[in-house]
Design a protein around this motif. Structure first.
Motif, PDB file in Angstrom:
ATOM      1  N   GLU A 111      37.490 -13.948   5.402  1.00 11.95           N
ATOM      2  CA  GLU A 111      36.081 -14.282   5.582  1.00 11.95           C
ATOM      3  C   GLU A 111      35.881 -15.753   5.919  1.00 11.95           C
ATOM      4  N   ALA A 112      36.728 -16.618   5.341  1.00 12.58           N
ATOM      5  CA  ALA A 112      36.586 -18.057   5.581  1.00 12.58           C
ATOM      6  C   ALA A 112      37.027 -18.456   6.986  1.00 12.58           C
ATOM      7  N   SER A 113      37.821 -17.627   7.645  1.00 17.72           N
ATOM      8  CA  SER A 113      38.396 -18.012   8.942  1.00 17.72           C
ATOM      9  C   SER A 113      37.906 -17.168  10.112  1.00 17.72           C
ATOM     10  N   ARG A 114      37.277 -16.014   9.854  1.00 17.78           N
ATOM     11  CA  ARG A 114      37.041 -15.074  10.952  1.00 17.78           C
ATOM     12  C   ARG A 114      36.024 -15.572  11.976  1.00 17.78           C
ATOM     13  N   ALA A 115      35.092 -16.443  11.582  1.00 15.06           N
ATOM     14  CA  ALA A 115      34.101 -16.924  12.548  1.00 15.06           C
ATOM     15  C   ALA A 115      34.735 -17.779  13.633  1.00 15.06           C
ATOM     16  N   SER A 116      35.853 -18.398  13.331  1.00 12.54           N
ATOM     17  CA  SER A 116      36.510 -19.300  14.290  1.00 12.54           C
ATOM     18  C   SER A 116      37.879 -18.805  14.716  1.00 12.54           C
ATOM     19  N   THR A 117      38.217 -17.561  14.375  1.00  8.53           N
ATOM     20  CA  THR A 117      39.539 -17.012  14.647  1.00  8.53           C
ATOM     21  C   THR A 117      39.398 -15.644  15.298  1.00  8.53           C
ATOM     22  N   GLU A 118      40.220 -15.370  16.291  1.00  7.35           N
ATOM     23  CA  GLU A 118      40.307 -14.034  16.860  1.00  7.35           C
ATOM     24  C   GLU A 118      41.316 -13.228  16.035  1.00  7.35           C
ATOM     25  N   TYR A 119      40.858 -12.151  15.415  1.00  6.85           N
ATOM     26  CA  TYR A 119      41.747 -11.276  14.642  1.00  6.85           C
ATOM     27  C   TYR A 119      42.022 -10.011  15.441  1.00  6.85           C
ATOM     28  N   VAL A 120      43.293  -9.626  15.511  1.00  6.10           N
ATOM     29  CA  VAL A 120      43.715  -8.402  16.188  1.00  6.10           C
ATOM     30  C   VAL A 120      44.496  -7.574  15.173  1.00  6.10           C
TER      31      VAL A 120
END
Length: 394
Positions: A111-120
């Motif tokens: 949750e802390a990183s998903r706004a600035s990270t592309e998750y696949v």
């Protein structure tokens, strides 16, 4: 200012999302690929201890949230076949300063990183090729892509390490034990808080009811064994190995094994240690257990979070020269990680001594307050790394 770099991170458990968080704050563009279809819930309790761990969590902005979901620590009680107490270890022994469930930590980091990270999710790396332009990467499902940097944060059985550094058997040593965890319904021991376990020589069967998950409990089994041939992706084979190792034991072992049949969240693995001569090659580096891990007892969670902090900061120093950043990161973190990792060598023999005499000696020694106090102090000292002055993220 140099152009921000694209970074592929393999692994979305702990080290990967922690690194993605810091890289994004330093102006990089992280992508995280994870073979699981979603962040994994549940799992065993993990802990943070000492000033270094707490400092990094605080700078990440997640320390307060972790404190809201902490278990409060898990006291450990060892009993005989008639449920009589043989040894009790306080919550601080295993729980450190902040203990949380692995699934809660993974969720918070995501949750802390998903706004600035592309998750696949639901995919994995299948090949890595370094070129003058960067790293050409192929995936099992997604189309090929090129990244400036690749980081293997995918655990003891790292795919990135295998592709970039060589076969797993070069780097991973079996430490003589296997461990398993799974969930089951109900409150297994309402009169005793924390974890309650029964030992036979070379075996531990235990169960705990985390206060943050009412109505649910978690089994933890551990047994001594030489390296076993089995398919790491076959839960039915894992269940058969566990059942065979514990069949016929008294206490509550039978009902716990019965609950294993329906378990859909079984974790099973050897207790092993990873030792990699150099943590980087070209534009590829390793982080967390992939570089210097121990399955249980090596303070791997705290080490991974600290290492992610240092790696991101060193890449921010010289984004145009990742090789130099990798060398600085390793020189800072390796001695710290190796000191923490040594705890993993002792986990199996401590939790499940191989002989009746060994069990008696452990219980006798740790029933002495001075010995227990000394062990608690050693854990806090090992977890402390004087952090360098690093560039502050945005």
């Amino acid at each position: 200012m140099p152009t921000p770099k694209t970074v592929l991170i393999s692994g979305a458990s702990i080290a990967g999302p922690a690194l993605a968080h810091w890289l994004a704050r330093h102006g990089f563009h992280p992508t995280v690929v994870e073979i699981a279809p979603a962040p994994r819930p549940g799992g065993r309790a993990v802990d943070f201890r000492g000033e270094t761990h707490l400092h990094v969590l605080d700078r990440m902005g997640i320390l307060d949230e972790l404190r809201r979901v902490r278990t409060g620590g898990t006291p450990m009680t060892f009993v005989d076949a008639d449920d009589r107490e043989l040894l009790h270890l306080p919550a601080a022994f295993a729980g450190g300063d902040v203990e949380v469930l692995h699934g809660d930590l993974s969720r918070i980091l995501h949750e802390a990183s998903r706004a600035s990270t592309e998750y696949v999710f639901g995919d994995t790396v299948t090949s890595l090729t370094e070129t003058p332009a960067g790293m050409d990467v192929t995936f099992r499902h997604a189309p090929p892509r090129t990244f400036d940097i690749v980081i293997g944060a995918d655990g003891l059985h790292s795919t990135v390490r295998r592709l970039a550094f060589g076969p797993e058997e070069r780097y991973v040593s079996h430490l003589g034990y296997y461990a398993a965890t799974w969930s089951l319904p109900g409150d297994p021991h309402p009169t005793r808080p924390g974890s309650v376990g029964f030992n036979a020589p070379g075996r531990l069967a235990s169960v705990a009811a985390p206060p943050t998950a009412p109505g649910r409990a978690g089994a933890f089994f551990l047994f001594a064994s030489p390296a076993l041939p089995y398919d790491r992706n076959d839960p039915a084979a894992h269940k058969a190995l566990i059942t065979r190792a514990f069949a016929g034991l008294p206490w509550r072992v039978g009902p716990l094994l019965d609950s294993l049949t329906a378990a859909d969240d079984l974790y099973f693995d050897s207790i092993s240690r990873a030792d990699v001569g150099s943590w980087s090659t070209g534009r590829t580096a390793l982080l967390g257990d992939a570089a210097c891990g121990a399955t249980i007892g090596g303070m791997g969670t705290g080490t991974a979070v600290v290492a992610a902090y240092v790696l991101a900061a060193e890449l921010a120093r010289t984004p145009e020269d990742p090789r130099s950043a990798f060398r600085r990161y390793e020189s800072l973190v390796r001695p710290y990680a190796r000191a923490c990792q040594r705890g993993g060598n002792r986990t199996g023999p401590f939790l499940a001594p191989a002989t009746t005499l060994g069990l008696r000696l452990r219980n006798t020694l740790l029933n002495q307050p001075r010995a227990l106090t000394w062990l608690l102090k050693q854990g806090r000292t090992t977890a402390t790394l004087p952090l360098p002055l690093l560039p502050r993220p945005r």
